[in-house]
Design a protein around this motif. Structure first.
Motif, PDB file in Angstrom:
ATOM      1  N   ARG A   1       0.694  -1.238  -0.006  1.00 47.37           N
ATOM      2  CA  ARG A   1       0.139  -0.074  -0.174  1.00 47.37           C
ATOM      3  C   ARG A   1       0.943   1.303  -0.007  1.00 47.37           C
ATOM      4  NH1 ARG A   1      -4.613  -1.484   4.509  1.00 47.37           N
ATOM      5  NH2 ARG A   1      -5.684  -3.152   3.244  1.00 47.37           N
ATOM      6  N   ARG A   2       2.170   1.199   0.543  1.00 48.28           N
ATOM      7  CA  ARG A   2       3.016   2.467   0.526  1.00 48.28           C
ATOM      8  C   ARG A   2       3.144   2.955  -0.871  1.00 48.28           C
ATOM      9  NH1 ARG A   2       7.904   2.179   2.273  1.00 48.28           N
ATOM     10  NH2 ARG A   2       8.491   0.205   1.530  1.00 48.28           N
ATOM     11  N   PRO A   3       3.119   4.168  -1.004  1.00 52.13           N
ATOM     12  CA  PRO A   3       3.080   4.790  -2.436  1.00 52.13           C
ATOM     13  C   PRO A   3       4.341   4.366  -3.132  1.00 52.13           C
ATOM     14  CG  PRO A   3       2.566   6.573  -0.479  1.00 52.13           C
ATOM     15  CD  PRO A   3       2.584   5.347   0.049  1.00 52.13           C
ATOM     16  N   GLU A   4       5.471   4.285  -2.324  1.00 50.88           N
ATOM     17  CA  GLU A   4       6.841   3.927  -3.048  1.00 50.88           C
ATOM     18  C   GLU A   4       6.595   2.762  -3.885  1.00 50.88           C
ATOM     19  OE1 GLU A   4       6.451   4.726  -0.090  1.00 50.88           O
ATOM     20  OE2 GLU A   4       8.446   5.505   0.814  1.00 50.88           O
ATOM     21  N   MET A   5       6.037   1.551  -3.055  1.00 49.05           N
ATOM     22  CA  MET A   5       5.973   0.332  -3.828  1.00 49.05           C
ATOM     23  C   MET A   5       4.770   0.396  -5.143  1.00 49.05           C
ATOM     24  SD  MET A   5       7.800  -1.649  -2.544  1.00 49.05           S
ATOM     25  CE  MET A   5       7.316  -3.104  -3.344  1.00 49.05           C
ATOM     26  N   GLN A   6       3.710   1.249  -4.753  1.00 49.88           N
ATOM     27  CA  GLN A   6       2.735   1.397  -5.712  1.00 49.88           C
ATOM     28  C   GLN A   6       3.284   2.098  -7.055  1.00 49.88           C
ATOM     29  OE1 GLN A   6      -1.026   2.807  -4.174  1.00 49.88           O
ATOM     30  NE2 GLN A   6      -1.238   0.619  -3.415  1.00 49.88           N
ATOM     31  N   ARG A   7       4.261   3.074  -6.859  1.00 51.77           N
ATOM     32  CA  ARG A   7       4.772   3.760  -7.863  1.00 51.77           C
ATOM     33  C   ARG A   7       5.669   2.777  -8.807  1.00 51.77           C
ATOM     34  NH1 ARG A   7       6.361   8.118  -5.137  1.00 51.77           N
ATOM     35  NH2 ARG A   7       8.077   7.227  -4.379  1.00 51.77           N
ATOM     36  N   ASN A   8       6.349   1.902  -7.993  1.00 52.47           N
ATOM     37  CA  ASN A   8       7.591   0.871  -8.591  1.00 52.47           C
ATOM     38  C   ASN A   8       6.546  -0.075  -9.524  1.00 52.47           C
ATOM     39  OD1 ASN A   8       9.316   2.381  -7.120  1.00 52.47           O
ATOM     40  ND2 ASN A   8       9.701   0.402  -5.900  1.00 52.47           N
ATOM     41  N   LEU A   9       5.474  -0.698  -8.916  1.00 55.23           N
ATOM     42  CA  LEU A   9       4.564  -1.640  -9.495  1.00 55.23           C
ATOM     43  C   LEU A   9       3.972  -1.048 -10.681  1.00 55.23           C
ATOM     44  CD1 LEU A   9       3.551  -4.214  -6.794  1.00 55.23           C
ATOM     45  CD2 LEU A   9       5.774  -4.190  -8.243  1.00 55.23           C
ATOM     46  N   MET A  10       3.556   0.401 -10.695  1.00 57.38           N
ATOM     47  CA  MET A  10       2.764   0.884 -11.857  1.00 57.38           C
ATOM     48  C   MET A  10       3.728   1.123 -12.801  1.00 57.38           C
ATOM     49  SD  MET A  10      -0.439   2.752 -10.200  1.00 57.38           S
ATOM     50  CE  MET A  10       0.172   3.509  -8.748  1.00 57.38           C
ATOM     51  N   LEU A  11       5.220   1.725 -12.464  1.00 54.75           N
ATOM     52  CA  LEU A  11       5.987   1.856 -13.523  1.00 54.75           C
ATOM     53  C   LEU A  11       6.352   0.597 -14.256  1.00 54.75           C
ATOM     54  CD1 LEU A  11       8.461   3.542 -14.709  1.00 54.75           C
ATOM     55  CD2 LEU A  11       9.698   2.671 -12.955  1.00 54.75           C
ATOM     56  N   ARG A  12       6.425  -0.433 -13.622  1.00 61.28           N
ATOM     57  CA  ARG A  12       6.474  -1.915 -14.194  1.00 61.28           C
ATOM     58  C   ARG A  12       5.488  -2.312 -15.186  1.00 61.28           C
ATOM     59  NH1 ARG A  12       9.425  -6.909 -11.668  1.00 61.28           N
ATOM     60  NH2 ARG A  12       8.923  -8.365 -13.295  1.00 61.28           N
ATOM     61  N   SER A  13       4.158  -1.932 -14.721  1.00 67.12           N
ATOM     62  CA  SER A  13       3.079  -2.153 -15.646  1.00 67.12           C
ATOM     63  C   SER A  13       2.895  -1.443 -16.801  1.00 67.12           C
ATOM     64  CB  SER A  13       1.588  -1.919 -15.065  1.00 67.12           C
ATOM     65  OG  SER A  13       0.644  -2.166 -15.637  1.00 67.12           O
ATOM     66  N   ARG A  14       3.508   0.051 -16.655  1.00 65.86           N
ATOM     67  CA  ARG A  14       3.456   0.700 -17.892  1.00 65.86           C
ATOM     68  C   ARG A  14       4.545   0.414 -18.745  1.00 65.86           C
ATOM     69  NH1 ARG A  14       3.117   4.908 -14.265  1.00 65.86           N
ATOM     70  NH2 ARG A  14       5.066   5.782 -14.803  1.00 65.86           N
ATOM     71  N   ALA A  15       5.628   0.005 -18.093  1.00 62.83           N
ATOM     72  CA  ALA A  15       7.129  -0.496 -19.167  1.00 62.83           C
ATOM     73  C   ALA A  15       6.397  -1.827 -19.904  1.00 62.83           C
ATOM     74  CB  ALA A  15       8.057  -1.077 -18.271  1.00 62.83           C
ATOM     75  N   VAL A  16       5.649  -2.533 -19.114  1.00 65.59           N
ATOM     76  CA  VAL A  16       5.124  -3.764 -19.810  1.00 65.59           C
ATOM     77  C   VAL A  16       4.278  -3.517 -21.053  1.00 65.59           C
ATOM     78  CG1 VAL A  16       3.483  -5.892 -20.004  1.00 65.59           C
ATOM     79  CG2 VAL A  16       5.248  -5.446 -18.085  1.00 65.59           C
ATOM     80  N   ALA A  17       3.226  -2.547 -20.896  1.00 65.67           N
ATOM     81  CA  ALA A  17       2.359  -2.177 -21.939  1.00 65.67           C
ATOM     82  C   ALA A  17       3.190  -1.315 -22.995  1.00 65.67           C
ATOM     83  CB  ALA A  17       1.511  -1.234 -21.226  1.00 65.67           C
ATOM     84  N   ALA A  18       4.143  -0.736 -22.819  1.00 64.52           N
ATOM     85  CA  ALA A  18       4.988   0.140 -23.616  1.00 64.52           C
ATOM     86  C   ALA A  18       5.532  -1.105 -24.600  1.00 64.52           C
ATOM     87  CB  ALA A  18       5.992   1.116 -23.078  1.00 64.52           C
ATOM     88  N   VAL A  19       6.328  -1.869 -23.862  1.00 63.56           N
ATOM     89  CA  VAL A  19       7.253  -3.096 -24.502  1.00 63.56           C
ATOM     90  C   VAL A  19       6.125  -3.738 -25.618  1.00 63.56           C
ATOM     91  CG1 VAL A  19       8.036  -5.465 -24.086  1.00 63.56           C
ATOM     92  CG2 VAL A  19       8.819  -3.323 -22.924  1.00 63.56           C
ATOM     93  N   THR A  20       4.986  -4.052 -25.248  1.00 64.45           N
ATOM     94  CA  THR A  20       4.089  -4.801 -26.005  1.00 64.45           C
ATOM     95  C   THR A  20       3.762  -4.159 -27.133  1.00 64.45           C
ATOM     96  OG1 THR A  20       3.446  -6.083 -23.899  1.00 64.45           O
ATOM     97  CG2 THR A  20       2.086  -6.097 -25.978  1.00 64.45           C
ATOM     98  N   ALA A  21       3.373  -2.858 -26.901  1.00 62.07           N
ATOM     99  CA  ALA A  21       2.824  -2.069 -28.092  1.00 62.07           C
ATOM    100  C   ALA A  21       3.930  -1.987 -28.929  1.00 62.07           C
ATOM    101  CB  ALA A  21       2.371  -0.750 -27.542  1.00 62.07           C
TER     102      ALA A  21
END
Lengths: 585, 585
Positions: B130-150
Motif C-alpha cells: 500500500r505504500r506509495p513507493e511500492m505502488q509507484r514501482n509496480l505501476m512503472l513496471r506495468s506501464r513498461a510492460v504495456a510500452a514493450v508490448t505495443a
C-alpha cells in the motif's frame, strides 16, 4: 543484404522493382530448363523463376525443399491471362540467389501435416510450426495478447506478476511440487491460479489488476487441457458484478475487432444458470443454434406411460428426420451422459409413429403444437431427475449439432454470460456441501440467511461464466470481502477454523486489514484462442505442448535425473513395485 | 455508488462539484470538533473534512486508519492563503460517509515502512504494497510492460509462450525440478531461460519473437537475484548484430519515453569489452561519471619500484582528497576484488607526499600531466596481472562514486552497449575452456580459424550487453546457425559429441532442418525496472518476492507436504543427518 519486405507485404507498389526476399523453399519444380521455386516466410508465399542463363542459376540449382534462401530479383506481374487478383498475380524473376542454409529431408511433408500422426508432429514441432495453419494460430494469439494489453493498460489496469513458486491455492486440483534446495524436505507448489494473490493485490490497493498468468494443474489430460496453461487474470476493486461484466464486454469486443475484424454485439446476453440447464442442458450452452428443449412434464403427469408419469422432468428436443442408426447413436450419447435411455417419436401426418408412439396418442396434438416438429422429424425425450435429464438431453443436442451441422446458418461466434450459479453444491458421493466456483466467491446478499439451513443449496453466487460457442472461456465472481461471511462460507463447506487457517491463514489475516469490495474473472486464454482460430484442440494454439501423458516429445521431458541432484533437495526416488498401476491412478 | 474518479485524477474541473471517492483512511485527526481524514487510493491522497453537524459525522466517527471508506462531498478549493498549486489546494467537505470495511491495527505504520525490518514488510506484504513507493514501482513496471508490448507488436514481433515444464537449458545454473506424477521417477525442469525454444521458433520461421518470460535459477540469492525472475526475451531472423541493436535502441527509448518521459539519446554508445575493462575495470561500467583509469605501466617498467616495475599493468585513478580512513576503506575494497594492496599518493604542489611517494619522484611530472589530479587530490594505483588490476581498480572506482556522489552532476540514466566479448574464457580452476555467454553464441566470422589453436582466447563473440548506470540489464548475441560451427564450438569447450547430444540433442537435430541466420537478446526485466525506479533491490519491484533463503514469508512457502502426496510422484524425503550443512552448500 536487407530484405525489401516480408513476402506477404509485397504489393502493387513493388511491381517491376528489384526486391530482396528471405525465406524457406516451400517447393521446387524444374520445367523446360527453368527452376520454379516457391519461397515462403511467415507472411506468405511467392513464386520465383530462375532462367537457365541467369547468373543465379548455379546457386539456385543447389536449393531443395526447406533450404533457407535469399533471393534478389524483379517483382513481375504475371501475364494478364494468369492473373486472379492478389499476391499470386506476381512472381519474382531471380537475378541473384544465396543459399543461407541447407536442410535435411524433413520427416514429413509440411503441406500434409494434417494427416501426419500427432506424435510425429510433436517430435518435430519446429517443422510442424512452419505450417501456415500453425503460424496463423500463433500469430492470432500474439495479436490477441497485444490487444488485451493495450485495452487494459488504457483502462487503468496494472499488470502484476504473481509468484510461480508458491503455496497450494484453492482450486483443489493436484499441485505440481517443486523441491527446495535451500529448505530441504520442503516444497513449493506451482500456482493453479493467482486467485489469492490477486485478491491480495486488491487489499493492497491496486484497484485494477491483470496478468497473462501461467497456471499449473496436475490433472489427467484431455483435448482442451494442458499441465501448464495460460489465464488472462483480472481483478477490480469497488465494483459490483455489472461493473466487471461491462469491462469484460468492452475488452472481448476489442480483441475480436483487432484480431479477426469481427464485431461482437454488446452487451452480451445473460442466461441464468437454471435457464441454461433447463433449456439447453448445459451451463455452457452453444447458442449459435437454438434447438431449445420443450418441457412436457405436465403432459404425462399421472398418465399411463409410467416412465414419464413419475419423472420429475420430461424434456423433448425436436430433431430432423433420423435413421434408426442415428437414433441408436444418440441414445448411446444420452446414456453416456446419465440417461437410462432415449425415448423417441417420428412425426407422421398429425400424429407420431415409432418409438414410444403408442403411449402418446392422447397428447399428440399438444406435443405437435409445443414442439413444432416438422413432417418426418423426430422428437427425442429425456425423463427423470431434472439435472440428469437435462444434462443427457444437452449432450444429445450437441450431437445433433455435429450430425446436421446445425451452426451453419448461425453467427460465427455467439458469446453470452451464464449467471446466478448456485453458491453450494451437494456432493452425493461424500454427502457434503462443496463450493461450486471456489470458497472466496460472494453469495448474493439477499440469500445470506440461508447459510446453515436445509435450503443452502438455493443460495445464489455472484458468479458468472463467459461462454463462447459452447465453450466456457472465462469464469469469475464478486469475492467475499467481509471476514464474517468468509467464515460462514468455510463453515458451510465443512472447513473447521483450523483447516481454513491451515490452508488459507495468510489470506484470512489479510482480509481483516481493510479489504475493499472486489471481484474479477479469469479467461482460459488457450481455449479462447482455440475457439477464435477454429482449432480442434488447445495443442493447436500452444507452441510446444505436452501430449496426454504429459510428455514433451521434442525436448524429451520429463526425464530421470541424477541421484546426486535429488540428494541436494533431500529426496530419493521410491517407486512402487508396479509403477504402471501408480501412473494410472 | 460509482466513484467520480480516482483521487489523483480530480482536478480544477471538479471544483465546487459533488464527488464520490473510495479508498483507505490514510490518517485521521480530530480538531476543534471536526474530523479530518486523509483518503488514499493508488493515485493519490485528498483531505476530507467532516463537520460536527454534518449528517456524515456519526459514520465518519467510526473510521480508523486503513478502514475502507466511500465519501461523498463537495470538492472545495482551500482558502487562498493555504494554496500551493496542485491537488493539495483542494479538500472535500463530506456530506455522506460509508464505512465499506474495517481494519485491524496494522503491525507497522505504513508511512514508516522504510524503517521497518524487511521480514515484517514481507510477512505483511499486502500492507507494504500500500505504500506509495511500492505502488509507484509496480505501476512503472506495468506501464513498461504495456510500452514493450505495443512497440514490439507494431514492429512485427510475435509473442509466443514457451514451456514452463521442460528440460534442462544451457545456462548452467542449478535447475528447479518438478516431479511428474504421470511419469513417476522422472522430472521436468523449470526453464532457466527460453533460449533453445526461441531459437527453435526462428527455425520454425516465426521471424521475430518476444516474450516476458518467467525464468528460474536455483542459486544462492543476492539483492538483485530471485529464484524466479522475469526476462524480456526476443529473437530475430535474417539479422546481423547491428539489426538487433537498432531495434533494441528504439524499444528502450520508447519505454523510457512512455514511462518516465525521459528521452534517451540514440544510438547508444558502443564500448568494446576490452576498453570497458581497461578503462573502467568492469564489463558493465557505470558511465554516468567518468573517472577513467590512466595507464602508467610504461612509467615504471624496469624502474626501481619493484612492485610496479614487474607488473603487467599499472593503472591509476585520480580521486579527490581522501582521509587516511577513506584510503584504508578503499584498500579493503581493492583487496576484496583481488588486489594485493592499493598504492596511493597525495598531490602536494608539483609533487606528491604520502603512500608510495618516495618511489615516484622521477616520474612525478608525467604522473601529474597524465592524471591531471588536483591540488590535495589522491592517486590510487592498481598493479599486477591486467585483469586482476583493472577489476580491483574498477571496484575502487565505484566505491569513490558512492563516497563522493560522483554521479550527481551527470545524466540520470546512461545506457551503452558493451560489445566484442571473448567467445571463450579459460577457467584456471578446472584448466578448461568455457563459453562466456552460452554455447550457441556465434563467433566473429573472421576469427573462426582460431578455434582449436592456442589463440582461441582471442576469438571474438558476436555478443553484446546492454549496460544502464552500471547494471547489466540485457545481454544477447548473434547465434550459430551452421551445424558445423556449432560442432566446433562444442569441441572447443570440451563437450564430446555424446555429451552435446545428451544435453541438446533435440536442438542439434533442429539446426539441420533449415536454420536461418538469427540473433537476439534478453533483458533482465526486474533489474531494468529497479534501475528505472531508483530502487535498491529487485525485491522493491516484484510484488511478492522471496527472501534470501528462498522463503515467501507471507504465504509460508516452501513447506512440508504429506508423504502420500510424495508417493504419488514416486519420491520420499531423505534428509542427511545434518540438514544445516546441506542447506549452506
Amino acid at each position: 543484404m536487407k530484405r525489401t519486405a516480408l513476402i506477404g507485404h509485397l504489393n502493387d507498389t513493388h511491381a517491376h522493382q528489384t526486391v530482396t526476399l528471405q525465406g524457406w523453399v516451400n517447393r521446387r519444380r524444374d520445367l523446360g530448363g527453368l527452376i520454379f521455386l516457391e519461397l515462403r516466410d511467415r507472411s506468405g508465399l511467392v513464386q520465383v523463376q530462375v532462367e537457365p542463363d541467369s547468373p543465379a542459376f548455379a546457386e539456385a540449382d543447389r536449393l531443395r525443399a526447406e533450404y533457407v534462401a535469399e533471393i534478389e530479383g524483379t517483382y513481375q506481374p504475371r501475364p494478364e491471362a494468369q492473373r486472379k487478383g492478389g499476391a499470386a498475380d506476381f512472381e519474382v524473376i531471380a537475378t541473384r540467389v544465396r543459399v543461407l542454409n541447407t536442410a535435411r529431408t524433413t520427416p514429413f511433408e509440411l503441406d500434409k501435416g494434417d494427416s501426419v500422426s500427432e506424435d510425429i508432429r510433436m517430435r518435430y514441432r519446429y517443422l510442424d510450426l512452419r505450417r501456415p495453419e500453425m503460424q496463423r494460430n500463433l500469430m492470432l494469439r500474439s495479436r490477441a495478447v497485444a490487444a488485451v494489453t493495450a485495452y487494459l493498460d488504457r483502462e487503468g489496469f496494472v499488470q502484476v506478476e504473481t509468484p510461480m513458486l508458491t503455496k497450494s491455492t484453492p482450486e483443489g486440483a493436484r499441485d505440481f511440487l517443486v523441491p527446495s534446495r535451500q529448505n530441504p524436505g520442503e516444497f513449493y507448489a506451482l500456482p493453479q491460479s493467482p486467485q489469492l494473490f490477486k485478491q491480495m493485490l486488491m487489499i493492497a490497493g491496486y484497484d485494477r489488476y491483470y496478468q497473462l498468468a501461467r497456471c499449473f494443474r496436475d490433472e489427467d489430460l484431455r483435448a482442451d487441457r494442458q499441465p501448464d496453461f495460460t489465464q488472462l487474470d483480472m481483478e477490480m476493486s469497488f465494483v459490483e458484478q455489472d461493473d466487471v461484466l461491462a469491462i469484460q464486454e468492452g475488452l472481448m469486443a476489442h480483441v475480436f475487432r483487432e484480431t479477426l475484424g469481427v464485431e461482437l454485439p454488446v452487451p452480451f446476453p445473460h442466461l441464468p444458470y437454471f435457464d441454461a440447464m433447463n433449456d439447453y442442458g448445459s451451463d455452457k450452452p452453444d447458442l449459435r443454434f437454438d434447438h431449445k428443449f420443450v418441457d412436457v412434464t405436465d403432459l404425462f403427469q399421472g398418465g399411463e406411460f409410467k416412465a414419464f408419469a413419475e419423472a420429475q422432468t420430461v424434456k423433448v428436443i425436436a430433431a430432423p428426420e433420423l435413421t434408426r442408426k442415428q437414433i441408436d447413436e444418440l441414445e448411446r450419447v444420452a446414456k453416456q451422459n446419465g440417461a437410462r435411455g432415449l425415448a423417441w417419436l417420428k412425426r407422421d401426418g398429425d400424429g407420431f409413429t415409432g418409438g414410444v408412439s403408442k403411449f402418446v396418442t392422447a397428447v399428440a396434438p399438444e406435443l405437435l403444437a409445443r414442439t413444432g416438429v416438422g413432417q418426418g422429424g423426430t422428437l427425442l425425450f429425456a425423463a427423470g431427475d431434472w439435472k440428469k435429464a437435462v444434462s443427457a438431453l444437452g449432450a444429445v443436442r450437441l450431437a445433433l449439432r455435429d450430425l446436421f451441422d446445425l451452426t451453419a446458418g448461425g453467427p460465427q461466434f455467439h458469446i453470452s454470460w451464464v449467471t446466478d450459479f448456485p453458491q453450494l453444491e451437494f456432493d452425493e458421493d461424500s454427502g457434503t456441501w462443496t463450493y461450486m466456483h471456489h470458497p472466496f466467491t460472494a453469495p448474493h446478499p439477499d440469500d445470506l440467511a440461508l447459510f446453515g439451513t436445509d435450503r443452502q443449496g438455493e443460495i445464489r453466487a455472484q458468479a458468472y461464466d463467459l461462454v463462447l460457442n459452447g465453450f466456457e472461456i472465462g469464469g469469475g465472481s464478486v469475492r467475499i470481502h467481509d471476514p464474517a461471511v468468509q467464515a460462514q462460507m468455510f463453515a458451510a463447506i465443512g472447513f473447521s477454523e483450523e483447516q481454513a487457517r491451515d490452508k488459507f491463514g495468510f489470506f484470512m489475516d489479510a482480509l481483516e486489514y481493510g479489504t475493499p469490495p472486489h471481484g474479477g474473472i479469469a479467461w482460459g486464454f488457450d481455449r479462447l484462442i482455440m475457439v477464435m482460430s477454429g482449432a480442434s484442440s488447445i495443442r493447436e494454439v500452444i507452441a510446444f505442448p505436452k501430449n496426454n501423458r504429459g510428455v514433451d516429445l521434442m525436448a524429451q521431458a520429463p526425464s530421470p535425473v541424477d541421484a546426486a541432484q535429488l540428494a541436494e533437495v533431500g529426496l530419493e526416488v521410491a517407486l512402487p513395485a508396479n509403477p504402471v498401476a501408480m501412473a494410472s491412478e
